[in-house]
Scaffold this active site. Structure first.
Site, PDB file in Angstrom:
ATOM      1  N   ARG A  50       0.849  -1.197   0.000  1.00 17.71           N
ATOM      2  CA  ARG A  50       0.000   0.000   0.000  1.00 17.71           C
ATOM      3  C   ARG A  50       0.881   1.242   0.000  1.00 17.71           C
ATOM      4  O   ARG A  50       0.577   2.242  -0.634  1.00 17.71           O
ATOM      5  CB  ARG A  50      -0.970   0.005   1.199  1.00 17.71           C
ATOM      6  N   TYR A 102     -17.485  16.216 -15.316  1.00 14.85           N
ATOM      7  CA  TYR A 102     -17.872  14.798 -15.442  1.00 14.85           C
ATOM      8  C   TYR A 102     -18.945  14.455 -14.399  1.00 14.85           C
ATOM      9  O   TYR A 102     -18.802  14.811 -13.222  1.00 14.85           O
ATOM     10  CB  TYR A 102     -16.623  13.934 -15.247  1.00 14.85           C
ATOM     11  N   ASP A 174      -8.705  18.506 -14.948  1.00 13.24           N
ATOM     12  CA  ASP A 174      -8.966  17.132 -15.366  1.00 13.24           C
ATOM     13  C   ASP A 174      -8.599  17.040 -16.848  1.00 13.24           C
ATOM     14  O   ASP A 174      -9.270  17.618 -17.706  1.00 13.24           O
ATOM     15  CB  ASP A 174     -10.448  16.795 -15.123  1.00 13.24           C
ATOM     16  N   LYS A 199      -9.588   5.837 -19.275  1.00 15.79           N
ATOM     17  CA  LYS A 199      -9.915   6.301 -20.622  1.00 15.79           C
ATOM     18  C   LYS A 199      -8.683   6.221 -21.543  1.00 15.79           C
ATOM     19  O   LYS A 199      -8.183   5.140 -21.755  1.00 15.79           O
ATOM     20  CB  LYS A 199     -10.503   7.712 -20.548  1.00 15.79           C
TER      21      LYS A 199
HETATM   22  C1  LIG Z   1     -14.446   8.711 -16.363  1.00 13.02           C
HETATM   23  C2  LIG Z   1     -14.047  10.073 -15.905  1.00 13.02           C
HETATM   24  C3  LIG Z   1     -13.787  10.333 -14.546  1.00 13.02           C
HETATM   25  C4  LIG Z   1     -13.964   9.282 -13.464  1.00 13.02           C
HETATM   26  O1  LIG Z   1     -13.043   8.256 -13.578  1.00 13.02           O
HETATM   27  P1  LIG Z   1     -13.320   6.708 -13.197  1.00 13.02           P
HETATM   28  O2  LIG Z   1     -12.071   6.066 -13.628  1.00 13.02           O
HETATM   29  O3  LIG Z   1     -14.543   6.271 -13.908  1.00 13.02           O
HETATM   30  O4  LIG Z   1     -13.510   6.682 -11.699  1.00 13.02           O
HETATM   31  C5  LIG Z   1     -13.369  11.616 -14.208  1.00 13.02           C
HETATM   32  N1  LIG Z   1     -13.243  12.588 -15.131  1.00 13.02           N
HETATM   33  C6  LIG Z   1     -13.502  12.369 -16.440  1.00 13.02           C
HETATM   34  C7  LIG Z   1     -13.349  13.479 -17.420  1.00 13.02           C
HETATM   35  C8  LIG Z   1     -13.914  11.109 -16.869  1.00 13.02           C
HETATM   36  O5  LIG Z   1     -14.195  10.907 -18.173  1.00 13.02           O
END
Ligand SMILES: *Cc1c(COP(=O)(O)O)cnc(C)c1O
Length: 386
Positions: A50, A102, A174, A199
């Site tokens: 961890r 998001y 982000d 993603k």
């Molecule tokens: C999918 C997404 C998230 C959240 O991420 P997870 O891996 O699903 O927890 C946050 N910001 C954006 C822009 C996303 O597309």
């Protein structure tokens, strides 16, 4: 590897070192929870996974390098990485959040953290002057997502960084949609970059992950402690997959962008299509911001289809190369209906204000042969009749 090497070189080589015992070119998956100690407290630098794991370190080193940053910390999901940042705030803090953030991030802020005395204010960030008016003495964080999802609006990172530079607010960007291939928020003045590595960074729709990236040593120490103390770490196997994915980030993003460009041109010629959304498409000032801070626009496109929901549904079900599924950024093309799928959790009034109607379709254009992608869209449109 030196700092001035090209992005593709950094993607392939960062974090890579031949393994010491065997010389293996690819670092092994250190699938272990614990490490032997010579005497209590004396060990080779690792005591519990961890806290630290070599596979995770290789991956975090590579991700930091890809963003042109000093440090990266990985988490078990994108939202877990979002939480790491919220946990840096004290009760009484005020946070400005872009209104088309998001859906899951907005839900986390509204449903889970508002009750801890943190105030999240959702605002339109398409004008920096407007954002300046919303800033308060207790504003501790400004949360930007650019380009946004699913309307692909862009927010002027450098403009907002000028506002946060004078107060005590951290600027978080982000960067999930653009990736460091096309946008480097830290070089525009952001303090922290966040990724849902699920993603484009992961890129193969086979894992869930998140990360935060920064160059400030104090911030890193605090977040490293949080990662260890709160424990939402990814498994060594996931870190291995992400390290492997990073090597092809540059070529994948180039192909996503090329294919998306062709899809935009194709959609523009179709009579069934009402409005197309991609970064910089909304108006001249959006286009200028896009040109300034992005070197490409990735594989995300949204558009409104003329007609009622029955028609939209028929279109979605007619596609064959595109799979109807949530998520984005994988090598395979995906299609999504934001109002009923990814953005169902957004309050209806806000959804309407953002223009997420039942006519809207979002494409995550993959890296397949573009002729097949275009032919698939064409046959689905043709099946609608006129
Ligand atoms: C999918 C997404 C998230 C959240 O991420 P997870 O891996 O699903 O927890 C946050 N910001 C954006 C822009 C996303 O597309």
């Amino acid at each position: 590897m030196t700092k001035d090497m090209g992005f593709a070189t950094v993607c392939v080589h960062a974090g890579m070192q031949a393994e010491e015992v065997t010389g293996a070119v690819i670092p092994p998956i250190f699938q272990t929870s614990t490490y032997m100690q010579q005497e209590p407290g004396v060990h080779a630098g690792y005591d519990y996974s961890r806290a630290d794991n070599p596979t995770r370190e290789h991956y975090e080193t590579a991700l930091a390098a890809a963003e042109g940053a000093e440090y990266a910390l990985s988490f078990a999901s994108g939202l877990c990485a979002v939480q790491a940042l919220v946990h840096q705030l004290e009760p009484g803090s005020h946070v400005l959040v872009c209104d088309d953030v998001y859906g899951g991030t907005g839900r986390l802020f509204r449903e889970l953290y508002q009750k801890y005395g943190i105030e999240f204010q959702f605002v339109d960030m398409s004008s920096v002057e407007q954002v300046a008016k919303w800033m308060r003495p207790n504003t501790r964080m400004v949360w930007v997502e650019t380009p946004t999802n699913p309307t692909l609006k862009v927010v002027d990172i450098a403009g907002i960084a000028e506002l946060t530079a004078v107060g005590s607010a951290l600027l978080v960007v982000d960067n999930t949609f653009a990736t460091p291939c096309f946008q480097r928020p830290l070089s525009c003045g952001a303090d922290i970059v966040l990724h849902s590595t699920t993603k484009y960074i992961g890129g193969h729709s086979d894992l869930i992950g998140g990360a935060v990236v920064m160059s400030d040593a104090n911030l890193f120490e605090r977040l490293k402690f949080y990662q260890f103390a709160a424990g939402g770490v990814p498994s060594p196997f996931e870190c291995f997959l992400l390290l492997r994915s990073l090597k092809t980030l540059d070529v994948r993003m180039q192909r996503h962008a090329e294919n998306a460009e062709q899809v935009v041109q194709f959609l523009a010629r179709r009579p069934e299509v009402d409005q197309i959304f991609f970064p910089g498409s909304v108006n001249e000032s959006q286009h200028e911001v896009m040109k300034r801070q992005m070197s490409g626009t990735s594989g995300m496109i949204s558009f409104n289809l003329k007609g009622d929901y029955a028609k939209v549904k028929k279109f979605l079900q007619s596609l064959e190369v595109f799979t109807l599924a949530e998520s984005l950024g994988g090598v395979e093309s995906l299609v999504n209906h934001p109002a009923k799928m990814t953005h169902a959790s957004v309050p209806p009034a806000l959804r309407e204000k953002l223009g997420i109607t039942s006519q809207m379709v979002r494409l995550s254009v993959g890296i397949e042969s573009s002729v097949d992608i275009l032919a698939d869209l064409e046959q689905a449109f043709d099946r609608l009749g006129t």
